[in-house]
Write a protein that holds these residues in place. Structure first.
Motif, PDB file in Angstrom:
ATOM      1  N   PHE A   1      48.769 111.794 -54.499  1.00  0.00           N
ATOM      2  CA  PHE A   1      49.378 111.601 -53.186  1.00  0.00           C
ATOM      3  C   PHE A   1      50.871 111.823 -53.334  1.00  0.00           C
ATOM      4  O   PHE A   1      51.498 111.287 -54.231  1.00  0.00           O
ATOM      5  N   GLN A   2      51.445 112.638 -52.449  1.00  0.00           N
ATOM      6  CA  GLN A   2      52.878 112.917 -52.459  1.00  0.00           C
ATOM      7  C   GLN A   2      53.615 112.000 -51.498  1.00  0.00           C
ATOM      8  O   GLN A   2      53.279 111.975 -50.319  1.00  0.00           O
ATOM      9  N   SER A   3      54.644 111.341 -51.977  1.00  0.00           N
ATOM     10  CA  SER A   3      55.450 110.517 -51.049  1.00  0.00           C
ATOM     11  C   SER A   3      56.558 111.341 -50.399  1.00  0.00           C
ATOM     12  O   SER A   3      57.177 110.878 -49.444  1.00  0.00           O
ATOM     13  N   ASN A   4      56.795 112.544 -50.930  1.00  0.00           N
ATOM     14  CA  ASN A   4      57.910 113.357 -50.432  1.00  0.00           C
ATOM     15  C   ASN A   4      59.216 112.574 -50.412  1.00  0.00           C
ATOM     16  O   ASN A   4      60.052 112.787 -49.541  1.00  0.00           O
ATOM     17  N   GLU A   5      59.367 111.685 -51.395  1.00  0.00           N
ATOM     18  CA  GLU A   5      60.592 110.870 -51.554  1.00  0.00           C
ATOM     19  C   GLU A   5      60.821 109.909 -50.400  1.00  0.00           C
ATOM     20  O   GLU A   5      61.916 109.374 -50.249  1.00  0.00           O
ATOM     21  N   ARG A   6      59.812 109.678 -49.561  1.00  0.00           N
ATOM     22  CA  ARG A   6      59.954 108.822 -48.385  1.00  0.00           C
ATOM     23  C   ARG A   6      59.280 107.466 -48.608  1.00  0.00           C
ATOM     24  O   ARG A   6      58.138 107.399 -49.063  1.00  0.00           O
ATOM     25  N   TYR A   7      59.962 106.420 -48.205  1.00  0.00           N
ATOM     26  CA  TYR A   7      59.410 105.068 -48.320  1.00  0.00           C
ATOM     27  C   TYR A   7      58.123 104.920 -47.517  1.00  0.00           C
ATOM     28  O   TYR A   7      57.103 104.451 -48.021  1.00  0.00           O
ATOM     29  N   GLN A   8      58.165 105.359 -46.240  1.00  0.00           N
ATOM     30  CA  GLN A   8      56.988 105.183 -45.379  1.00  0.00           C
ATOM     31  C   GLN A   8      55.769 105.918 -45.928  1.00  0.00           C
ATOM     32  O   GLN A   8      54.644 105.433 -45.861  1.00  0.00           O
TER      33      GLN A   8
ATOM     34  N   ILE B   1      41.039 107.492 -60.276  1.00  0.00           N
ATOM     35  CA  ILE B   1      42.347 106.844 -60.264  1.00  0.00           C
ATOM     36  C   ILE B   1      43.290 107.651 -59.376  1.00  0.00           C
ATOM     37  O   ILE B   1      43.131 108.854 -59.217  1.00  0.00           O
ATOM     38  N   GLY B   2      44.214 106.959 -58.761  1.00  0.00           N
ATOM     39  CA  GLY B   2      45.154 107.598 -57.847  1.00  0.00           C
ATOM     40  C   GLY B   2      46.542 107.663 -58.461  1.00  0.00           C
ATOM     41  O   GLY B   2      46.936 106.758 -59.200  1.00  0.00           O
ATOM     42  N   VAL B   3      47.248 108.750 -58.185  1.00  0.00           N
ATOM     43  CA  VAL B   3      48.607 108.907 -58.695  1.00  0.00           C
ATOM     44  C   VAL B   3      49.533 109.230 -57.525  1.00  0.00           C
ATOM     45  O   VAL B   3      49.268 110.166 -56.761  1.00  0.00           O
ATOM     46  N   ILE B   4      50.588 108.444 -57.371  1.00  0.00           N
ATOM     47  CA  ILE B   4      51.584 108.715 -56.325  1.00  0.00           C
ATOM     48  C   ILE B   4      52.827 109.305 -56.980  1.00  0.00           C
ATOM     49  O   ILE B   4      53.415 108.693 -57.872  1.00  0.00           O
ATOM     50  N   ILE B   5      53.181 110.511 -56.541  1.00  0.00           N
ATOM     51  CA  ILE B   5      54.378 111.152 -57.070  1.00  0.00           C
ATOM     52  C   ILE B   5      55.317 111.474 -55.908  1.00  0.00           C
ATOM     53  O   ILE B   5      54.874 111.699 -54.791  1.00  0.00           O
ATOM     54  N   PRO B   6      56.625 111.477 -56.188  1.00  0.00           N
ATOM     55  CA  PRO B   6      57.576 111.826 -55.134  1.00  0.00           C
ATOM     56  C   PRO B   6      57.376 113.246 -54.627  1.00  0.00           C
ATOM     57  O   PRO B   6      57.438 113.488 -53.434  1.00  0.00           O
ATOM     58  N   SER B   7      57.105 114.215 -55.521  1.00  0.00           N
ATOM     59  CA  SER B   7      56.924 115.591 -55.082  1.00  0.00           C
ATOM     60  C   SER B   7      56.214 116.413 -56.140  1.00  0.00           C
ATOM     61  O   SER B   7      56.565 116.374 -57.312  1.00  0.00           O
ATOM     62  N   ALA B   8      55.215 117.155 -55.697  1.00  0.00           N
ATOM     63  CA  ALA B   8      54.498 118.036 -56.625  1.00  0.00           C
ATOM     64  C   ALA B   8      55.347 119.246 -56.983  1.00  0.00           C
ATOM     65  O   ALA B   8      55.043 119.963 -57.927  1.00  0.00           O
TER      66      ALA B   8
END
Lengths: 341, 341
Positions: free
Chosen positions: B97-104, B64-71
């Motif tokens: 996976f880190q989004s680093n608070e970015r939409y893209q 399973i995958g987890v997307i977080i804004p920042s670790a």
């Protein structure tokens, strides 16, 4: 509704899964008309037209995997940022896997990333790990591997580390220069090379400054807040107490600080303290913690560059494993102020 | 050496890639002898015998995958531990996976995880995100999706959140009970629902306690240490200064605390302060920070349970999206001690 597979597409088109697979892979034996039908049907059925099929063909997924002991240690979070900066600039996405400092989970991490078809792996070894054959598995499958920080050289892979010996030497010498004389060391598990190197740096800095290395002042902890507190309490019960402590890393230093605060001695001015790693909290605790910065962003960038070079490198050029050693930086804050007279 | 593909195996056996693919997938049209030859050759060539081929067939990867804004925000690290506890107990591995608070980057996270063939995705939305169609892409591909903490309900997916309104209400009322009367709020971006709910809780707690809601005392920050410091400095310049501050989350509170310390006013005893999130550093700063605990481990466990139920659930039972709302807990520390008389 279960996910659409190539068998669903085959059924809808009354053909074989192998034909669907070949069509999706743009195989020359399949007619253009069939390929169009397969693609249209795949779209209608929401088939996951992913990189898997094409990566079976090309062996490239444009994804790299990173195994870290724990996302809750900000050191690793900071290295990951460096890795991501370089990777994303070159069009690669980054998937992370936490080993939680466990050997078994680290093994599963390697397997999961290989199965996810990552193009390469960057890893830092779990505290518990003493066998390394799972890393060799990545090498065997020609998936490039880079180790950072907690690395071992015997595997024949490229590594990015800081000079832990030098960092520890700097930290210990700083305490000497501030005027401390009985400097204790709360060490980490010595099977992990970085912790052993820090112990060596501490011992050599004392010797070079003509201070006696007292074995009572060297205690071994487990690299955690609780362990730091326990080991500090042990040091505080010595007849000849230390006047300063060099802790193997910042969580240990934080635990030691809590133990010191719980006694009649209060930081700063009574017991000097230096940590290692420059964790996020280190600047915000009271007293703020003098520590050794590990150049995390650069470490991540260097690791990513080594990995991407290995992934995209010329297959005919067999390169020797590289070893990049970064210089640590002493960050002086309040916890190592000169002792009160 | 590039990674071995099915074409290498086909070449070595003088057969077609399609035959190799079918053999590896245990297709009935391929003879047992051929299958054995393919498997032996695949092994010799270190072919990555991964779950990809079989997942093309079964649609299951046990990942399973987890997307977080920042670790680097310990709140997320702690939720991930809860997710991993439940997932690993049921044989699933977890990729982050880190989004680093970015939409893209969040969009790329969804794509990368779908392409890695995860069985389901758990995500918390980036600060920057205001469009959500990338999440719908997961739904369209029949990959179950659960949102936690920073969730929106319009997507028709299950969510796990805490009662942010209640947490903010408790935090504000606690400051009132301690004796503070001019309580400011450093809010977060109000397009993010959890921050808006915290603002609502603050306003209602003041009203319920018959205190005037003074709009000068509500300032909007960017959910960071720097922003907390800036907004606090803004509040400190008011003619009628606040006597306490409820910060939308702990990093903002930490910045506010730094700003307070830099003035003539010193915590505790001058300006009461409460944060939100119970970040790792909150217990260790001086004064230790009163804050709202978000039940992170339970949040992760509940999210993983919802996801695994969706993955393994009966395809014929169409269930409505579930919404789990957890109760926050006030953690009282030194930063909210009653004001000096």
């Amino acid at each position: 509704m279960p996910r659409t597979t190539i068998h669903d597409i085959a059924k809808a088109l009354n053909t074989s899964a192998a034909t669907v697979s070949r069509a999706l892979n743009d195989h020359p034996s399949i007619s253009e008309a069939t390929k169009v039908m397969v693609r249209v049907t795949a779209k209608q059925l929401n088939y996951q037209q992913n990189r898997m099929a094409s990566s079976l063909r090309s062996g490239k997924s444009m994804v790299i995997g990173v195994i870290i002991p724990s996302a809750e240690i900000s050191f690793f979070g900071s290295v990951i940022h460096g890795i991501e900066e370089v990777a994303k600039a070159r069009g690669y996405n980054v998937l992370l896997f936490q080993s939680n400092e466990r050997y078994q989970q680290e093994v599963q991490g390697i397997q999961t990333l290989l199965q996810s078809n990552v193009d390469g792996i960057i890893a830092s070894i779990a505290k518990e790990t003493t066998h390394y054959s799972h890393f060799l598995e990545a090498k065997r499958r020609n998936t490039p591997l880079i180790l950072f920080d907690r690395a071992i050289e015997d595997l024949g892979v490229s590594t990015v580390v800081i000079d832990d010996y030098k960092g520890a030497y700097m930290a210990t010498e700083h305490l000497v220069e501030q005027g401390y004389r009985r400097i204790a060391h709360i060490a980490g598990p010595s099977h992990i090379k970085i912790f052993h190197e820090r112990l060596r740096g501490y011992v050599d800095a004392l010797s070079a400054n003509k201070l006696v290395v007292d074995e009572d002042l060297i205690v071994y902890g487990k690299v955690s807040i609780d362990s730091g507190r326990e080991r500090m309490n042990q040091l505080l019960q010595l007849d000849l107490m230390p006047d300063a402590v060099f802790a193997v890393e910042d969580f240990t230093a934080l635990g030691a600080l809590q133990a010191i605060k719980e006694t009649e001695f209060h930081q700063p001015g009574q017991i000097g303290l230096v940590g290692f790693a420059n964790e996020a909290f280190s600047a915000y605790i009271t007293p703020s913690l003098t520590t050794v910065d590990q150049q995390t962003n650069i470490m991540g960038r260097e690791a990513a560059q080594l990995l991407l070079n290995a992934i995209t490198g010329n297959a005919n050029t067999e390169t020797l494993p590289q070893k990049i050693v970064l210089d640590p930086k002493l960050v002086v804050r309040d916890s190592s102020r000169p002792p009160d007279q």
